[in-house]
Design a protein around this motif. Sequence first.
Motif, PDB file in Angstrom:
ATOM      1  N   LEU A 181       0.636  -1.154  -0.154  1.00 13.00           N
ATOM      2  CA  LEU A 181       0.073  -0.047  -0.076  1.00 13.00           C
ATOM      3  C   LEU A 181       0.805   1.393  -0.053  1.00 13.00           C
ATOM      4  N   ARG A 182       1.963   1.381   0.774  1.00  9.19           N
ATOM      5  CA  ARG A 182       2.820   2.376   0.772  1.00  9.19           C
ATOM      6  C   ARG A 182       3.607   2.636  -0.593  1.00  9.19           C
ATOM      7  N   LYS A 183       3.904   1.712  -1.472  1.00  5.40           N
ATOM      8  CA  LYS A 183       4.317   1.736  -2.588  1.00  5.40           C
ATOM      9  C   LYS A 183       3.191   2.354  -3.584  1.00  5.40           C
ATOM     10  N   LYS A 184       2.261   2.209  -3.231  1.00  3.72           N
ATOM     11  CA  LYS A 184       1.069   2.532  -3.974  1.00  3.72           C
ATOM     12  C   LYS A 184       0.661   4.153  -3.547  1.00  3.72           C
ATOM     13  N   GLY A 185       1.237   4.685  -2.724  1.00  2.07           N
ATOM     14  CA  GLY A 185       1.177   6.158  -2.352  1.00  2.07           C
ATOM     15  C   GLY A 185      -0.287   6.068  -1.230  1.00  2.07           C
ATOM     16  N   ILE A 186      -0.660   4.986  -0.765  1.00  2.00           N
ATOM     17  CA  ILE A 186      -1.873   4.950   0.280  1.00  2.00           C
ATOM     18  C   ILE A 186      -1.136   5.084   1.476  1.00  2.00           C
ATOM     19  N   ASP A 187      -1.729   6.146   2.271  1.00  2.00           N
ATOM     20  CA  ASP A 187      -1.243   6.606   3.881  1.00  2.00           C
ATOM     21  C   ASP A 187      -2.045   5.353   4.532  1.00  2.00           C
ATOM     22  N   VAL A 188      -1.401   4.503   4.992  1.00  2.00           N
ATOM     23  CA  VAL A 188      -2.038   3.633   5.878  1.00  2.00           C
ATOM     24  C   VAL A 188      -1.169   3.276   6.915  1.00  2.00           C
ATOM     25  N   LYS A 189      -2.015   3.136   8.295  1.00  2.00           N
ATOM     26  CA  LYS A 189      -1.310   2.960   9.584  1.00  2.00           C
ATOM     27  C   LYS A 189      -1.473   1.639  10.363  1.00  2.00           C
ATOM     28  N   SER A 190      -0.511   1.255  10.752  1.00  2.00           N
ATOM     29  CA  SER A 190      -0.473  -0.173  11.300  1.00  2.00           C
ATOM     30  C   SER A 190      -0.564   0.127  12.840  1.00  2.00           C
ATOM     31  N   ALA A 191      -2.093  -0.226  13.501  1.00  2.00           N
ATOM     32  CA  ALA A 191      -2.401  -0.015  14.656  1.00  2.00           C
ATOM     33  C   ALA A 191      -1.429  -0.411  15.793  1.00  2.00           C
ATOM     34  N   ALA A 192      -1.320   0.069  17.074  1.00  2.00           N
ATOM     35  CA  ALA A 192      -0.794  -0.435  18.177  1.00  2.00           C
ATOM     36  C   ALA A 192      -1.910  -0.515  19.288  1.00  2.00           C
ATOM     37  N   PRO A 193      -2.728  -1.499  19.245  1.00  2.00           N
ATOM     38  CA  PRO A 193      -3.932  -1.553  20.254  1.00  2.00           C
ATOM     39  C   PRO A 193      -3.658  -1.409  21.642  1.00  2.00           C
TER      40      PRO A 193
ATOM     41  N   GLY B 126      13.541  -3.979  -3.536  1.00  2.00           N
ATOM     42  CA  GLY B 126      14.346  -3.043  -4.056  1.00  2.00           C
ATOM     43  C   GLY B 126      13.542  -1.734  -4.370  1.00  2.00           C
ATOM     44  N   GLU B 127      12.250  -1.465  -4.264  1.00  2.00           N
ATOM     45  CA  GLU B 127      11.617  -0.360  -4.294  1.00  2.00           C
ATOM     46  C   GLU B 127      11.445   0.278  -3.128  1.00  2.00           C
ATOM     47  N   ARG B 128      11.483   1.783  -3.234  1.00  2.43           N
ATOM     48  CA  ARG B 128      11.253   2.449  -2.050  1.00  2.43           C
ATOM     49  C   ARG B 128       9.797   2.088  -1.561  1.00  2.43           C
ATOM     50  N   MET B 129      10.060   1.907   0.021  1.00  2.00           N
ATOM     51  CA  MET B 129       8.609   1.604   0.679  1.00  2.00           C
ATOM     52  C   MET B 129       8.463   2.695   2.091  1.00  2.00           C
ATOM     53  N   ILE B 130       9.632   3.102   2.593  1.00  7.94           N
ATOM     54  CA  ILE B 130       9.723   3.795   3.817  1.00  7.94           C
ATOM     55  C   ILE B 130      10.161   5.417   3.683  1.00  7.94           C
ATOM     56  N   ARG B 131       9.637   6.197   3.824  1.00  8.17           N
ATOM     57  CA  ARG B 131      10.052   7.508   3.572  1.00  8.17           C
ATOM     58  C   ARG B 131      11.010   8.041   4.620  1.00  8.17           C
TER      59      ARG B 131
END
Length: 409
Positions: free
Chosen positions: A271-283, A364-369
């Motif tokens: 999802l990040r590689k598609k430019g979608i801003d998604v968050k992983s919850a820390a419940p 090898g593609e950018r995933m984390i900014r």
Amino acid sequence: MTTTDLMPAASEPRAPAIKRSTVTLRILGTSVTLLEQIRQQARQDLGIKIEFKILDGVAAQRVGVMSPDSFDVYDQWFHNIDFVWPARAIQPIDTRRILYWDEINSLPKTGRLLAGTNMGLGGTPAQRLFVQPDGSLGARPSERISMLPVTHNADSFGYRLDRLPRGMAQEEESWAWLLDERWRGKVGLQNDSAIGAIDAALAVQAAGLAEFSDIGNLSVEEIDTLIDILIKRKRLGHFKAFWGNYGQAAEQMALGNVGIESLWSPAFGELRKKGIDVKSAAPKEGYRAWYGGMAISTHARGRVLDAAYEYMNWWMSGWAGAVIARQGYYISNPDRARLQLTDAEWAYWYQGLPASEDLCGPDGERMIRQGEVRDGGSYENRMSRVAVWNSVMDEHNYLVRRWNDFMSA
């Protein structure tokens, strides 16, 4: 005596040259760890043929139990040991043949990464790791184990920040969000009963709709309570999608069909590689954790058995551990993987520090900014907040039947 004296006379017959045949190692598992780049590198480094048989979790488990002659190494999750070990589908692993056994940290061996932290309910790896004198599995250490501890992670749910309902940004993340009315019609769940039901139970309990005595081992009555609640919500249109692998989960969220769902780490990468801003919850209630490993088919013998140990030792030697770190997973001897990671990668994935530069995923593609911080923080923090481990409940068969009622409702 010279070397000439040791050579056979010209008239003496010579022993025929023996060409060692190339062994083929068959690995059964899921797309979680059976990555093509890992297969190619292992084949190159070990000089053996490697075949991956990639199935979804339920199908891999079924083959593991029913057809141990169809694979040599079983690469799946520790809770599946509760199926394949009683079926005598796998054989004990001799830790004396595991080169890096002493480097494996305490989490799979004792159930805790840090002393004094919560062990978590459910299928703790340590409880089914060691082979006991009577052939049963338990936590008492021995030189024989059921499965080599390898990959693991602390899972929860993910959500699209651009779909976050008004006011939720100020609230503490909770499993209850999966049942919150503000997400109605935008919720996805994992369709495997052994995993999806635990996510759902965590949500039901967090929402105050029911209390479970052991969320990793529900009774018949508790299963009925859980499923009845879920069916009512489904008929009201609360759930939008159910997925079987992380690719399906990522696709549903990318299309906008769901805004919140059970989500695994590789899906976040997609999802990040598609430019979608998604968050992983820390419940606030803690994570649902899993532990993966490798077991050896009971049919593996001779050169194939040797190759199985070679493959497992290769996996633990660092390179593969670095690859899976880049998709958000941990390995049981992280210090060796650290040698294959850059300082920036180690700081982000294991230490919970801001990325000092853009980071790439396994492809090898950018995933984390640059500047991003891993949701949930460091390895120690995330794996010390486990509420429950993936489990095979005592009433697993009943759970499957009732889960199917929910799926078909």
